[in-house]
Design an enzyme around this catalytic site. Structure first.
Site, PDB file in Angstrom:
ATOM      1  N   GLN A  80       0.848  -1.191   0.000  1.00 56.54           N
ATOM      2  CA  GLN A  80       0.000   0.000   0.000  1.00 56.54           C
ATOM      3  C   GLN A  80       0.883   1.240   0.000  1.00 56.54           C
ATOM      4  O   GLN A  80       1.241   1.774   1.053  1.00 56.54           O
ATOM      5  CB  GLN A  80      -0.943   0.010   1.206  1.00 56.54           C
ATOM      6  CG  GLN A  80      -1.954   1.160   1.134  1.00 56.54           C
ATOM      7  CD  GLN A  80      -2.977   1.086   2.250  1.00 56.54           C
ATOM      8  OE1 GLN A  80      -3.082   0.080   2.939  1.00 56.54           O
ATOM      9  NE2 GLN A  80      -3.730   2.152   2.424  1.00 56.54           N
TER      10      GLN A  80
ATOM     11  N   CYS B 121      -6.872   0.514   1.794  1.00 58.69           N
ATOM     12  CA  CYS B 121      -6.555  -0.715   2.527  1.00 58.69           C
ATOM     13  C   CYS B 121      -7.687  -1.728   2.484  1.00 58.69           C
ATOM     14  O   CYS B 121      -7.447  -2.941   2.479  1.00 58.69           O
ATOM     15  CB  CYS B 121      -6.164  -0.410   3.968  1.00 58.69           C
ATOM     16  SG  CYS B 121      -7.442   0.409   4.940  1.00 58.69           S
TER      17      CYS B 121
ATOM     18  N   HIS C 157      -7.974   0.315  10.016  1.00 64.82           N
ATOM     19  CA  HIS C 157      -7.170  -0.288   8.965  1.00 64.82           C
ATOM     20  C   HIS C 157      -7.639  -1.725   8.723  1.00 64.82           C
ATOM     21  O   HIS C 157      -8.112  -2.391   9.636  1.00 64.82           O
ATOM     22  CB  HIS C 157      -5.696  -0.273   9.391  1.00 64.82           C
ATOM     23  CG  HIS C 157      -4.746  -0.808   8.372  1.00 64.82           C
ATOM     24  ND1 HIS C 157      -4.684  -0.337   7.081  1.00 64.82           N
ATOM     25  CD2 HIS C 157      -3.796  -1.789   8.465  1.00 64.82           C
ATOM     26  CE1 HIS C 157      -3.744  -0.993   6.420  1.00 64.82           C
ATOM     27  NE2 HIS C 157      -3.194  -1.875   7.237  1.00 64.82           N
TER      28      HIS C 157
ATOM     29  N   ASP D 109      -0.811  -7.520   5.241  1.00 66.18           N
ATOM     30  CA  ASP D 109      -1.044  -6.116   5.570  1.00 66.18           C
ATOM     31  C   ASP D 109      -0.247  -5.288   4.575  1.00 66.18           C
ATOM     32  O   ASP D 109       0.990  -5.284   4.612  1.00 66.18           O
ATOM     33  CB  ASP D 109      -0.585  -5.843   7.004  1.00 66.18           C
ATOM     34  CG  ASP D 109      -0.814  -4.402   7.445  1.00 66.18           C
ATOM     35  OD1 ASP D 109      -1.121  -3.547   6.582  1.00 66.18           O
ATOM     36  OD2 ASP D 109      -0.670  -4.122   8.646  1.00 66.18           O
TER      37      ASP D 109
END
Length: 231
Positions: free
Chosen positions: A90, A98, A168, A183
């Protein structure tokens, strides 16, 4: 579980607005997403099976959610990612993407081969299959179809989003007998030991509970699953 929060990374971006943590928002495309209404045994037993991936929304404090520099992101994948895992970084220009990145992680590692031919997701995965995580981020950044779908999903939510969004999304998948945490804000995937398709949800919940215990001051958590549609 607490009421579904609106969620995103800490970085803003009009092209990638934050998404509400709701299956109705995520089910704008080919994926079938369901809420998990509790983390006890009885609640988990009601979740539609088979579970292909687990998506977790949680408070991400600003001091821990800043984007790494793009120079760092461009090199981290060489040490921290695996060709077996589909992973997207990201980068800062992806703003509050996200939620979409978590969904791409779920679909890309669980069911990308069953997507509708020539759909925007199918074309995205085909074009990025041989790329590294940073290159995939660059392609996503310029993908007008996915950005449009993301914006439509963001506008479909019922929650009024605050100016400062601190939640998130991350994703958990089972690949080759290993539980991975994905992630996009990190340099690559994180291994969490062994798992199986049958125990993915329960194994991911153990990690999720650990994360929740580290943020005792908040109730803004939500868990969803990507489940295969049974015909």
């Amino acid at each position: 579980m607490a009421a579904p929060p609106s969620a995103a990374s800490a970085c803003s971006g009009e092209r990638w607005p934050p998404l509400e943590s709701s299956p109705d928002v995520f089910n704008q495309g080919e994926a079938e997403v369901h809420d998990v209404y509790g983390l006890d045994y009885d609640a988990l037993a009601t979740v539609p099976q088979p579970v292909l991936a687990v998506i977790f929304c949680f408070p991400d404090p600003p001091e821990s959610s800043s984007h790494p520099s793009e120079e760092v992101l461009a090199t981290q994948h060489k040490q921290e990612t695996s060709d077996d895992v589909y992973f997207i970084q990201q980068i800062e220009s992806l703003g509050n993407a996200c939620g979409t990145i978590a969904l791409l992680h779920a679909v890309g590692n669980a069911c990308s081969e069953s997507l509708l031919d020539n759909s925007c997701l199918d074309l995205f995965f085909q074009s990025t299959a041989s790329m590294d995580p940073y290159e995939r981020a660059r392609v996503l950044e310029k993908d007008d179809d996915i950005a449009r779908a993301h914006s439509l999903a963001a506008s479909a939510g019922d929650t009024e989003l605050p100016d400062d969004v601190e939640e998130h999304y991350i994703c958990f998948v089972a690949l080759n007998g290993t539980l991975y945490e994905l992630d996009g804000m990190k340099g690559g995937q994180k291994k969490h030991g062994s798992t199986s398709p049958e125990s993915l949800l329960q194994d991911a919940v153990h990690i999720i509970k650990d994360i929740m215990h580290k943020i005792p001051s908040s109730m803004n958590f939500n868990v969803m699953v990507l489940s295969r549609t049974l015909k």
